[in-house]
Design an enzyme around this catalytic site. Structure first.
Site, PDB file in Angstrom:
ATOM      1  N   THR A 106     -20.270  -4.369   4.765  1.00 25.32           N
ATOM      2  CA  THR A 106     -19.184  -5.324   4.834  1.00 25.32           C
ATOM      3  C   THR A 106     -18.766  -6.295   3.812  1.00 25.32           C
ATOM      4  O   THR A 106     -17.808  -6.434   3.638  1.00 25.32           O
ATOM      5  CB  THR A 106     -19.867  -6.094   5.998  1.00 25.32           C
ATOM      6  N   PHE A 376     -25.453  -1.743  11.045  1.00 29.76           N
ATOM      7  CA  PHE A 376     -26.120  -1.957   9.486  1.00 29.76           C
ATOM      8  C   PHE A 376     -24.839  -2.671   8.508  1.00 29.76           C
ATOM      9  O   PHE A 376     -25.176  -2.371   7.364  1.00 29.76           O
ATOM     10  CB  PHE A 376     -26.603  -0.689   9.291  1.00 29.76           C
ATOM     11  N   CYS A 377     -24.118  -3.695   9.245  1.00 32.72           N
ATOM     12  CA  CYS A 377     -23.029  -4.132   8.272  1.00 32.72           C
ATOM     13  C   CYS A 377     -22.301  -2.917   7.720  1.00 32.72           C
ATOM     14  O   CYS A 377     -21.981  -3.078   6.564  1.00 32.72           O
ATOM     15  CB  CYS A 377     -23.718  -5.019   7.195  1.00 32.72           C
ATOM     16  N   ASN A 378     -22.062  -1.841   8.196  1.00 35.94           N
ATOM     17  CA  ASN A 378     -21.379  -0.742   7.745  1.00 35.94           C
ATOM     18  C   ASN A 378     -20.479  -0.169   8.866  1.00 35.94           C
ATOM     19  O   ASN A 378     -20.945   0.908   9.308  1.00 35.94           O
ATOM     20  CB  ASN A 378     -22.176   0.516   7.152  1.00 35.94           C
TER      21      ASN A 378
END
Length: 831
Positions: A106, A376-378
């Site tokens: 992110t 997972f911030c992806n």
């Protein structure tokens, strides 16, 4: 007793690192490095030593790279976006482009917010597209353009552990690879945060222009400290607008004059750097080298664990041949140069349906296994691997799902997955414990048909040769968790199904049901009358129940229910999850004497006045309950000493203040008109929790069969910590109710209660038994719903409403049984 499998989230710090660091602080005085005294000079020199140590670690020198300390990798990325010499749209020369791989964190994607404000276009590039980019070669006359462009990609995906080729750095800078067909000069940002936690990075060979890192990913301590490594070739081109303390060689306060310091690092390190944390890095490097022998050995060790776990996990099958997990990977885990020690997956049932990551996380926590779940911030990698469209993401948001919550399934499709990751302190036993957990919770004894051998330790004890021959032939490695039949037999009781119990078909996969605003309720007809059999309140959050036969109802529910809570020395609420002995604290309320008496075995009883203490001696503070702030006041030293002595740790008792405006309308609960002035005490979710004895009895049969021992109905009732216990003829019929009335009281059903591990705690002894949550999940079709939440608005009559045992319960059925997603990602019932 903890199996920690989230090393990609953070490394764990070794005790020797803390000891070396604190010894250093005891033996030296470190002053602010911007001063000129002796202690400040010591700090400055030590920081410079650490800079060189970092450069040495990445096989480069101060001639080629500069270290700029930041608060973390994210701050380093933001710095690049702000300082890169972009050429915006609309000028006479060709404009810049910011390109990034869609499999990016992110914090990389977020750079486009800054570039957009500078009128620079951003272009997302899919991993497959970059491999086709050789077709983007430019005509010779356009190759001399010097417009700067930036391409960012991760050295290792934090989602799947895929290692993207470091050779891309030189290929892109030389023009061999072009992310897009546009004239200009390309610079490369290599996001190394995930990669450097378990792999060596040689910047002497792979000279990216910008390399952001976070040190806690490597050492576990300190947190809040990162760095940006910048090539000295581009450093002079970087632009800066803000200047903080320590960055100026000279400036004028009265005129617009500023001259920056010569050193690139000092130019960009606004304010005083986190100098003690930087000094801790020196000890981090020392300890890591001493414990492991270097990053190459860490790379081989962690990959061997991941390869082994992947091999066994991918071989697990149900009796019908269906796989137990779906692994999201771009590789076959055969080469540590292309795969890091991360395994991303979802657990499936024997029909191939995904079991939500939240459920897997809850079960793992019962086994003291710590994993990471979600996206997972992806989001880019999550979409790519889970086949989630852009429209799906937007629809999931409208359904109430946000990044980081526990809504794991929407319309039966996963919103995220489960990730395990290994670090240098991970052991073979950690891998085995995880595999045993998957086997114990998913496979019965008859299902376990994977090849078990006992020779895997050879793989773990022999170092992997440099040319990795064994990794090119999976057959040479044993598929072998060393899990004996005896151990499997011990665990198989967790999966015996001697009682067939199917959940209601109308129940959907979400956690929380609510009444549709368009539903037309219908009254329940026929059947035996339903009555209230027990009433409990819990004056102190997460402490023992106080049973009554009749009780006044206040604006927040049962009078004095969860008005107090125990907090630790930092003011954070303690529940039975952290301190099971709280259930042994027995509060009782005497309305006539206006006191609460608190008792516990081995302790003298102590009393607390029910009169709210608003005098000057009361310490008014704000505390957090379920992520919401509540105004509270401290109950004093005498009570604090009593709880600290009984629990064996510093803690205090605090009480919610009567100024409760901030706990009104905090949850936009479906089915409740937004105009209603609903007020909550220190509960997490709703004013009341109701359970049905018939539902308890059905669950009792199921759990007793699995435990192979009898259970007392009263013990089960207490585990579920309800306020209202009723006797309805049918089990789980309460889940079909929209409203109920008890005497003169009217209640609206908010939705089901999703249970957490507190039901595993025996409320009489404080002992844990993870079987209870596992049984509930198995019995209810992988969900942990049990009981329903109620809200009511008290009448404006001058006479208080009374709730009494024996009162008749009149439910109204909901016509539309659509399940709405939860509005909160918190655990739904924590005491």
């Amino acid at each position: 007793g903890i199996t920690y499998l989230d090393h990609a989230g953070s490394a764990l710090f070794p005790e020797s690192l803390l000891k070396a660091f604190t010894d250093d602080l005891r033996n030296n005085v470190y002053g602010n490095p911007h001063s000129q005294n002796i202690s400040s000079k010591l700090t400055y020199d030590t920081i410079e030593h650490v800079r060189y140590r970092i450069l040495q670690y990445f096989h480069t020198t101060a001639e080629d790279y500069t270290i700029i300390f930041t608060s973390g990798c994210t701050a380093a990325l933001k710095l690049v976006a702000e300082a890169f010499p972009w050429i915006p749209e609309g000028t006479k020369q060709p404009s810049s482009r910011f390109c990034y791989l869609t499999d990016s964190h992110t914090s990389v994607v977020g750079m486009r917010g800054i570039t957009a404000s500078m009128n620079v276009l951003s272009v997302p590039i899919k991993p497959k597209e970059i491999l086709l980019s050789e077709k983007n070669r430019l005509p010779a006359e356009e190759q001399n353009c010097m417009t700067p462009h930036l391409f960012s990609y991760p050295a290792q995906s934090n989602f799947s552990g895929t290692k993207y080729p470091l050779s891309w750095i030189q290929d892109i800078k030389s023009g061999k690879l072009r992310p897009i067909k546009i004239p200009g000069k390309w610079f490369v940002l290599l996001d190394a945060a995930s990669y450097v936690s378990s792999s060596p990075l040689d910047l002497g060979v792979h000279q990216a222009d910008f390399i952001p890192i976070s040190f806690y990913k490597i050492f576990g301590f300190p947190t809040g400290l990162g760095a940006l490594l910048v090539t000295n070739r581009i450093a002079p081109l970087l632009r800066k607008t803000y200047f903080g303390g320590g960055t100026a060689a000279a400036y004028l306060a009265g005129e617009d004059f500023y001259f920056p310091r010569k050193s690139i690092a000092e130019r960009f390190e606004d304010g005083t750097v986190s100098f003690l944390d930087i000094i801790a890095l020196k000890h981090g490097f020392d300890v890591l080298e001493k414990l492991t022998g270097g990053m190459e050995k860490i790379k081989q060790h962690t990959f061997a664990l991941a390869h082994y776990t992947y091999t066994v996990l991918s071989a697990l099958k149900y009796a019908n041949g269906a796989p137990v997990v779906r692994i999201y990977s771009d590789t076959d885990f055969s080469n540590p140069d292309v795969q890091g020690p991360i395994i991303n997956f979802n657990v499936l049932d024997d029909n191939g349906e995904v079991i939500g990551f939240s459920q897997v996380d809850k079960m793992a926590s019962l086994y003291n296994i710590h994993v990471r779940t979600g996206c997972f911030c992806n989001t880019g990698a999550c979409q790519m691997h889970l086949n989630i469209s852009n429209g799906d993401i937007q629809r999931n948001l409208q359904a109430g799902h946000v990044c980081g919550d526990d809504i794991d399934l929407v319309d039966g499709r996963p919103t995220g997955s489960v990730r395990i990751s290994f670090g240098y302190m991970s052991s073979f036993e950690d891998a085995q414990t995880f595999l045993k957990f998957i086997i114990a919770t998913r496979l019965s004894e008859s299902d376990t048909e994977i090849p078990f051998q006992s020779s895997v330790t050879k793989l773990m004890t022999e170092s992997v040769p440099d040319d990795h021959p064994s990794f090119n032939n999976a057959d040479k490695l044993s598929l072998i968790p060393c899990i004996s039949d005896r151990e499997l037999g011990n665990n198989s009781s967790a999966t015996k199904t001697t009682v067939s119990w199917q959940p209601p078909e109308a129940e959907a996969e979400s956690i929380r049901a609510a009444v549709s605003e368009t539903a037309v309720p219908t009254c329940r007809r026929g059947g035996k009358p339903i009555t209230v059999t027990n009433i409990y309140l819990y004056p102190i959050k997460s402490c023992s129940a106080f049973e009554v036969t009749e009780w006044p109802v206040g604006i927040q529910g049962l009078l004095y229910d969860r008005n107090w809570m125990v907090v630790n020395q930092n003011g954070v609420c303690m529940t039975q999850k952290q301190e099971p002995r709280l259930c042994l604290v027995n509060p009782s309320i005497d309305l006539k004497k206006k006191v609460m008496v608190i008792q516990a075995e081995g302790m003298d009883p102590i009393s607390v006045s029910l009169e709210e203490n608003t005098g000057k001696e009361a310490v008014i503070c704000e505390s957090k309950v379920c992520s919401h702030r509540v105004k509270t006041y401290d109950c004093g030293e005498r009570i604090a000493d009593w709880f600290s002595l009984f629990l064996g740790r510093p803690c205090r008792l605090i009480r919610q203040s009567s100024d409760m405006k901030n706990r009104s309308n905090q949850k936009n609960t479906k089915g409740l008109a937004s105009a209603t002035n609903i007020s909550l005490s220190l509960v997490n979710e709703a004013q009341y929790l109701l359970i049905n004895v018939a539902s308890i009895l059905q669950l009792k049969e199921y759990i007793s069969a699995r435990l192979e021992e009898p259970l007392e109905i009263e013990e089960l009732i207490r585990r579920f910590r309800a306020n209202i216990v009723i006797s309805a003829p049918e089990s789980f019929e309460e889940e079909e109710w929209a409203e109920i009335s008890i005497g003169a009281l009217q209640f609206q059903v908010v939705g089901p209660c999703s249970r957490c591990q507190i039901i595993c705690i025996d409320q009489q002894s404080g002992e844990r038994n993870k079987e209870f949550l596992q049984s509930l999940s198995a019995a209810r079709g992988r969900k942990t719903n049990f009981g329903i939440y109620l809200m009511n608005q008290t009448s404006r009559s001058s006479f208080p409403d009374i709730l009494s045992v024996g009162s008749q319960v009149l439910p109204v059925l909901k016509e539309n049984t659509e399940i709405q997603p939860p509005t909160s990602s918190e655990e739904k019932y924590s005491g």
